[in-house]
Structures are given as C-alpha cells and as structure tokens.
Design an enzyme around this catalytic site. Sequence first.
Site, PDB file in Angstrom:
ATOM      1  N   ALA A  56       7.999 -11.173   2.571  1.00 46.08           N
ATOM      2  CA  ALA A  56       6.657 -11.530   2.099  1.00 46.08           C
ATOM      3  C   ALA A  56       6.726 -11.561   0.589  1.00 46.08           C
ATOM      4  O   ALA A  56       7.491 -10.806  -0.029  1.00 46.08           O
ATOM      5  CB  ALA A  56       5.607 -10.529   2.572  1.00 46.08           C
ATOM      6  N   ALA A  83       4.750 -10.432  -1.552  1.00 47.03           N
ATOM      7  CA  ALA A  83       4.276  -9.212  -2.201  1.00 47.03           C
ATOM      8  C   ALA A  83       5.239  -8.041  -2.069  1.00 47.03           C
ATOM      9  O   ALA A  83       5.064  -7.018  -2.732  1.00 47.03           O
ATOM     10  CB  ALA A  83       2.926  -8.805  -1.617  1.00 47.03           C
ATOM     11  N   TYR A  84       6.254  -8.163  -1.219  1.00 50.97           N
ATOM     12  CA  TYR A  84       7.185  -7.043  -1.021  1.00 50.97           C
ATOM     13  C   TYR A  84       8.023  -6.824  -2.276  1.00 50.97           C
ATOM     14  O   TYR A  84       8.259  -7.767  -3.019  1.00 50.97           O
ATOM     15  CB  TYR A  84       8.120  -7.324   0.159  1.00 50.97           C
ATOM     16  CG  TYR A  84       7.464  -7.315   1.512  1.00 50.97           C
ATOM     17  CD1 TYR A  84       6.182  -6.818   1.701  1.00 50.97           C
ATOM     18  CD2 TYR A  84       8.129  -7.806   2.628  1.00 50.97           C
ATOM     19  CE1 TYR A  84       5.592  -6.816   2.959  1.00 50.97           C
ATOM     20  CE2 TYR A  84       7.538  -7.807   3.887  1.00 50.97           C
ATOM     21  CZ  TYR A  84       6.278  -7.315   4.039  1.00 50.97           C
ATOM     22  OH  TYR A  84       5.695  -7.322   5.293  1.00 50.97           O
ATOM     23  N   PRO A  85       8.441  -5.576  -2.547  1.00 50.71           N
ATOM     24  CA  PRO A  85       8.641  -4.471  -1.613  1.00 50.71           C
ATOM     25  C   PRO A  85       7.348  -3.755  -1.218  1.00 50.71           C
ATOM     26  O   PRO A  85       6.412  -3.653  -1.998  1.00 50.71           O
ATOM     27  CB  PRO A  85       9.564  -3.509  -2.375  1.00 50.71           C
ATOM     28  CG  PRO A  85       9.269  -3.785  -3.811  1.00 50.71           C
ATOM     29  CD  PRO A  85       8.988  -5.256  -3.885  1.00 50.71           C
TER      30      PRO A  85
END
Length: 292
Positions: free
Chosen positions: A12, A14-16
Amino acid sequence: AAEGGVTFRDLADAYPLGGDLTTAGRTEEIVGRCLQGRREQYVVATKCFAPMGPRPWDMGNSRRHIMDAVDASLRRIGTDWIALYQLHFDDPGVPLDEPLGALAALVHAGKVRYVGCSNFLAYRLARALGRSDALGLARFVSVQPRYNLLFREFERELLPLCLEEGIGVIPYNPIAGGMLSGKHDRSQPPEEGTRFTLGNAAKPNTDRYWHDNVFDTDDELTAIAAEAGLALPTLAVAWTLQHPAVTSPIVGASRPEQLAATLAAVDTVLDAYLVARLDTLTAAYRRGDAAR
C-alpha cells in the site's frame, strides 16, 4: 518469502504500517528494489486511499487522488504497470462511480491490469459490482477483508457474495495482528515492536484483540494446536485457507524466521472434526457478539 515460494506481494502506498507522512511510500520503495530484474516472477499489488500529503486531495478515493497515487506508486516500485490496484478503504464522501471510472481508465491506459478493494462491506461491494456492470467498467476482481479465528463476521454476507460473484478473497490479519502467535501475555503490557505498540497501528489492534475473552480463546486455541501437533500460527492460517471463498491469506512477518509457521499452513490439511471444534469455539466471533 521468495525462498518459501511466495509470489504475491501486497503493498500500500501508505506503508510501512504504523508510520506517518514521513515514512509513507517506503515499503513500496524497498519491495521495488527487491524486485529489480525479477519483476516478471511476481504478482505485485498495491493500494491507495490513506493520506500521502497534508492537503485534502492527497487522500481518499477521488479521481484526482487515485490518478496521482498510482503514478507515485509506479515510480516507487520502479515499474510501468501494477498487477492488482486496490482501494484501501471505502470512501463515503465520494460517489462510487468516480473511483470506479478512474480505475477503469487506469486499466484502459495499461497502468493497471486488474482492480480490487479492501475493507469494503458486503453491500458496498455488491453496489460497486452493480455499477461497474451497468456502466461497462472494469470490475473488482478481489476484496481484502480482515478475517481470522477471532474475527469471523464477514462469513455472514461478504464471503458468500464473493463465492457467488467469483471475487477473489485475500484476507489480511490471519493471525490477528500476532494475537494468534501465542506469544502474548495478558498480565504483561504488549511487547515492544509488535502491532500492539506500533505507531498508529497500536490502538486499532489493541481495541480489536487485547481483551480477556480473546486471551481466553487464545489459550484454548493454543491447547488445540498443541494437541494437533501444530504451531498456533500454522493452525490459524490453515483454518483461514480452508474456507472455500478464500483465495490466499496475506501473511506478514517482522523477521524471516517468523514465516516458517505461517507458510507451513499451505501444506496443512485440517480434518473435519478439528475444523468443527475451531468453529464451535469461535462461533461468537462470527456473530459479532463475543463478550468483552
């Protein structure tokens, strides 16, 4: 993971997990470097929705954000197409036709091969499929729900819908954020470095699982796993795999050695008696009325 035969990489933008705007995108960059020269050997999936900047249009499922987000993900991963692009969450502030149209445009442009969603309720997935069919747009081919022995509510509507519509189910959280690892002690605070202490992921995981009734169930599941000669994570992931709607659970690990128990689930067949015991023990988590 590669040595263990794992060929699907779920990311994704937005990860981590547990990070913030200063770390957003780092996971895609790391995996992108790992895939250099081997891109064709893997199915790469990623998602958009979460804030990627301070402005209102840096988040959500608007056409603007989806178009910006996919280009940014392509740069970070170091590829010119993504196998599966997913809406990370439903966005009630944007009419469904808008993200569905944007995703279809990405498929048409060749930037994305297939589209899916994550964390959608059954009625919203059904509506999205209906709108895609009515408008002649690319359909969701997969959904990514939270699903494990301690959270079974999607068995009631979402999983039957997916079976009927031929939607792939790639559930996350099959070991309940680590609760089904058997390593947590209710008499002690959560161990540092786990999902129960990890940045903005700590509170959601604690709210979901850090309760006496869950620990009670966990203790019983640990005993059943030992009786069956299995590690608890192996039992938990194998149970998830046995549901006919499930395509493949998404497993995660903080250290390479943690993968052994979860990957062992692929070759683990649970007999009908064991499945029935597990279903009976965790029935309250299917109805959503487990006492806390």
